[in-house]
Design an enzyme around this catalytic site. Structure first.
Site, PDB file in Angstrom:
ATOM      1  N   VAL A  11      79.700  48.205  87.096  1.00 27.74           N
ATOM      2  CA  VAL A  11      80.771  47.998  88.069  1.00 27.74           C
ATOM      3  C   VAL A  11      81.940  47.374  87.331  1.00 27.74           C
ATOM      4  O   VAL A  11      81.787  46.821  86.240  1.00 27.74           O
ATOM      5  CB  VAL A  11      80.339  47.092  89.245  1.00 27.74           C
ATOM      6  N   SER A  12      83.118  47.458  87.929  1.00 30.59           N
ATOM      7  CA  SER A  12      84.324  47.027  87.231  1.00 30.59           C
ATOM      8  C   SER A  12      84.640  45.550  87.394  1.00 30.59           C
ATOM      9  O   SER A  12      85.215  44.921  86.496  1.00 30.59           O
ATOM     10  CB  SER A  12      85.526  47.851  87.712  1.00 30.59           C
ATOM     11  N   THR A  13      84.304  44.961  88.535  1.00 37.78           N
ATOM     12  CA  THR A  13      84.671  43.563  88.812  1.00 37.78           C
ATOM     13  C   THR A  13      83.476  42.773  89.324  1.00 37.78           C
ATOM     14  O   THR A  13      82.476  43.334  89.790  1.00 37.78           O
ATOM     15  CB  THR A  13      85.803  43.495  89.862  1.00 37.78           C
ATOM     16  N   GLN A  16      81.931  43.261  92.836  1.00 31.88           N
ATOM     17  CA  GLN A  16      81.201  44.493  93.109  1.00 31.88           C
ATOM     18  C   GLN A  16      79.743  44.323  92.702  1.00 31.88           C
ATOM     19  O   GLN A  16      79.395  43.414  91.952  1.00 31.88           O
ATOM     20  CB  GLN A  16      81.831  45.668  92.350  1.00 31.88           C
ATOM     21  N   ALA A  44      82.112  45.463  83.754  1.00 32.76           N
ATOM     22  CA  ALA A  44      83.168  45.689  82.760  1.00 32.76           C
ATOM     23  C   ALA A  44      84.107  46.743  83.305  1.00 32.76           C
ATOM     24  O   ALA A  44      83.680  47.707  83.934  1.00 32.76           O
ATOM     25  CB  ALA A  44      82.573  46.154  81.433  1.00 32.76           C
TER      26      ALA A  44
END
Length: 207
Positions: A11-13, A16, A44
């Protein structure tokens, strides 16, 4: 059991969660009778260079502990087209596939996967060529505007400042190695300064 696989979720954040990806991938592995060697989760952004967890999965592939990596989609794995293709080609050299639940597949055990590998390789080469063209175009535009590209020929900023001290030390009998150590520069820099001094003679460049 079927293939030995690693499950990779990203996941990006921090707000999440990998939970949905994990549930879907574990269920898929069970249906396909895959042996799950490890489940790896990472937070990341899609463009972040450093992905320690992904590197762990790549190491598993390198050591031949797995034959495939499961992801929900290829974008979860790659940072860019070039990054995606380069890592896929690396995995291919170890005969390790990436199997995505959605979108394009990179299952090297299938003709479709091999075809996608070939297409991706062409796309990556195309993207590299585009980047080169942009760089060349940018340099040409800068030169057209009279801008200096790179270091001005013949300029040695650091060594120029230390040239006088180097020559004085040489005249006092110090060795190149000793001078380099005393002035915190490389022996090669000392050599270059001396060569310029000899080439230019007793000139103002070293005054």
């Amino acid at each position: 059991m079927g293939q030995k696989v690693a499950i990779y979720c990203r996941v990006s954040t921090n707000d999440q969660s990998c939970e949905r990806q994990e549930i879907d991938l574990v269920a898929f592995a069970k249906r396909a009778s895959y042996e799950v060697v490890g489940l790896f989760k990472e937070t990341a952004s899609g463009i972040k260079d450093s992905r320690a967890v992904r590197n762990e999965v790549i190491e598993l592939a390198k050591q031949r502990h797995i034959t495939a990596i499961l992801v929900t989609e290829l974008s979860r794995w790659g940072r860019s087209t070039i990054d995606l293709v380069s890592t896929l080609q690396l995995l291919q050299s170890w005969n390790v596939s990436i199997i995505a639940l959605n979108g394009l597949q990179y299952d090297l055990s299938t003709a479709h996967g091999k075809m996608i590998a070939s297409v991706f390789s062409s796309l990556a080469e195309f993207e590299r060529d585009l980047i080169k063209e942009r760089i060349k175009s940018g340099i040409a535009a800068a030169k057209a505007k009279g801008r200096q590209i790179g270091r001005t020929k013949g300029t040695y900023v650091k060594s120029h400042k230390l040239a006088k001290k180097v020559i004085e030390a040489i005249n006092n009998g110090s060795s190149y190695r000793r001078i380099a150590k005393d002035l915190s520069i490389s022996k090669n820099t000392v050599t270059h300064i001396v060569k310029r001094y000899k080439t230019n003679g007793n000139n103002s460049d070293f005054s």
